[in-house]
Design a protein around this motif. Structure first.
Motif, PDB file in Angstrom:
ATOM      1  N   ALA A   1       0.948  -1.307  -0.056  1.00  0.00           N
ATOM      2  CA  ALA A   1      -0.010  -0.084  -0.027  1.00  0.00           C
ATOM      3  C   ALA A   1       0.698   1.330  -0.004  1.00  0.00           C
ATOM      4  CB  ALA A   1      -0.796  -0.205   1.207  1.00  0.00           C
ATOM      5  N   ARG A   2       2.040   1.354   0.768  1.00  0.00           N
ATOM      6  CA  ARG A   2       2.918   2.277   0.675  1.00  0.00           C
ATOM      7  C   ARG A   2       3.506   2.670  -0.577  1.00  0.00           C
ATOM      8  NH1 ARG A   2       5.711   4.742   5.849  1.00  0.00           N
ATOM      9  NH2 ARG A   2       4.260   3.452   6.971  1.00  0.00           N
ATOM     10  N   TYR A   3       4.081   1.474  -0.967  1.00  0.00           N
ATOM     11  CA  TYR A   3       5.285   1.662  -2.100  1.00  0.00           C
ATOM     12  C   TYR A   3       4.870   1.097  -3.351  1.00  0.00           C
ATOM     13  CZ  TYR A   3       8.109   3.444   1.602  1.00  0.00           C
ATOM     14  OH  TYR A   3       8.781   3.962   2.821  1.00  0.00           O
ATOM     15  N   GLY A   4       3.775   0.241  -3.614  1.00  0.00           N
ATOM     16  CA  GLY A   4       3.505  -0.489  -4.551  1.00  0.00           C
ATOM     17  C   GLY A   4       4.394  -1.916  -4.925  1.00  0.00           C
ATOM     18  N   VAL A   5       5.030  -2.351  -3.887  1.00  0.00           N
ATOM     19  CA  VAL A   5       5.892  -3.350  -4.354  1.00  0.00           C
ATOM     20  C   VAL A   5       5.761  -4.383  -3.126  1.00  0.00           C
ATOM     21  CG1 VAL A   5       7.376  -2.313  -5.622  1.00  0.00           C
ATOM     22  CG2 VAL A   5       8.147  -2.192  -3.209  1.00  0.00           C
ATOM     23  N   PRO A   6       6.088  -5.656  -3.068  1.00  0.00           N
ATOM     24  CA  PRO A   6       6.055  -6.438  -2.127  1.00  0.00           C
ATOM     25  C   PRO A   6       7.200  -6.538  -1.176  1.00  0.00           C
ATOM     26  CG  PRO A   6       6.482  -7.781  -4.156  1.00  0.00           C
ATOM     27  CD  PRO A   6       6.209  -6.475  -4.373  1.00  0.00           C
ATOM     28  N   ALA A   7       7.116  -6.847   0.159  1.00  0.00           N
ATOM     29  CA  ALA A   7       8.141  -6.481   0.885  1.00  0.00           C
ATOM     30  C   ALA A   7       9.435  -7.187   0.435  1.00  0.00           C
ATOM     31  CB  ALA A   7       7.956  -6.919   2.150  1.00  0.00           C
TER      32      ALA A   7
END
Length: 306
Positions: free
Chosen positions: A177-183
């Protein structure tokens, strides 16, 4: 069967730097006038974390090497702007003496602290996050540690960018949600975007949104670099040239950003004490350094709800 409480993995430098800059020196001094603002703030943060998270285990990770040679060899600009003229990290003169104080108080309490030669606290945290039985909550204000989040193993990041009282409890969905990528793609994302605070230049002209789109499309940096050699990969001409010009940087940057998870660490006692290990020593330190209130709050938190 109920899930066991989490182990709290503390990014000690992140917290004591935050404490140092968050509490005026004038508000926390020893009877002799030595500042203890970082010590007091750090202990109060731990007390709040113990009260609110109710862990049964805790380890405080330390920076034994804030700028490891193996990272600098890969990327000479890594943290170069924080290098003091005489060598070592630029650290406020009144903060450095407080770090040994923190360690003495932790030892008297019986809370484990650990570092490793040639590694940063981040690497110690990364190793603990995969070697200690979960669940685990990593506490830090360092964005690089978003990469440690692992929903399958129950590893979360308690991000204290706004302070411990307003921490963000982050799982993989929060990173997306914050960056558009998985952790697990955060290191690639950070390498593309860059991070001036760590001396990572990034790819000029590639910001967060473009970095996230590239990772979504190609899966990560290996896929992106492979696609550069494919004329049908569909890059905009300008973007292809930017990435191609940064190819050498992109080949090493993820290794620099990626947190090590194989640091050689000793067997550690991780159980959180419910009472001070050495109460007489703790009382002596609290009186000598004017830390009675902070020590009492932490001891009360360790004892659990009244």
């Amino acid at each position: 069967m109920a899930q066991r409480p989490p182990i709290l993995l503390i990014d000690s430098p992140s917290l004591y730097f935050r404490a140092y800059f968050g509490i005026p020196e004038s508000a926390a001094k020893t009877p002799e006038g030595q500042p203890v603002n970082a010590v007091r703030g750090f202990l109060d943060m731990l007390a709040q974390l113990v009260r609110t998270r109710r862990p049964d285990r805790m380890v405080c990770a330390l920076d034994y090497d804030w700028r490891p040679a193996w990272r600098v060899e890969l990327l000479p600009s890594y943290k170069a702007h924080r290098l003091a003229p005489e060598g070592g990290e630029v650290v406020p003169d009144t903060l450095s003496p407080q770090v040994p104080m923190i360690l003495e108080v932790l030892a008297a309490l019986g809370i484990t602290s650990v570092g490793a030669t040639g590694y940063e606290a981040d690497d110690v945290l990364g190793t603990l996050s995969v070697t200690q039985p979960g669940p685990a909550e990593v506490v830090s204000g360092d964005r690089d540690l978003f990469q440690l989040i692992d929903d399958a193993r129950g590893v979360r990041l308690l991000y204290v960018g706004r302070g411990v009282a307003k921490l963000d409890d982050c799982d993989d969905a929060a990173v997306r949600a914050r960056y558009g990528v998985p952790a697990d793609r955060y290191a690639d994302f950070a390498a593309l975007r860059g991070d001036p605070s760590d001396g990572l230049p990034g790819v000029p002209g590639v910001g967060e949104k473009t970095a996230a789109r590239l990772i979504e499309r190609y899966g990560g940096l290996p896929g992106i670099l492979a696609a550069l050699d494919d004329g049908d990969a569909g890059f905009a001409p300008g973007l292809r040239s930017k990435l191609a010009a940064a190819r050498d940087y992109l080949a090493v940057a993820p290794k620099v950003v990626r947190v090590a998870t194989d640091v050689p660490l000793p067997e550690l006692p991780t159980a959180l004490p419910t009472a001070p290990k050495d109460p007489d020593r703790l009382l002596e330190l609290a009186q000598r350094w004017n830390l009675a209130g902070s020590c009492r709050r932490l001891v009360d938190a360790l004892a659990g709800p009244a």
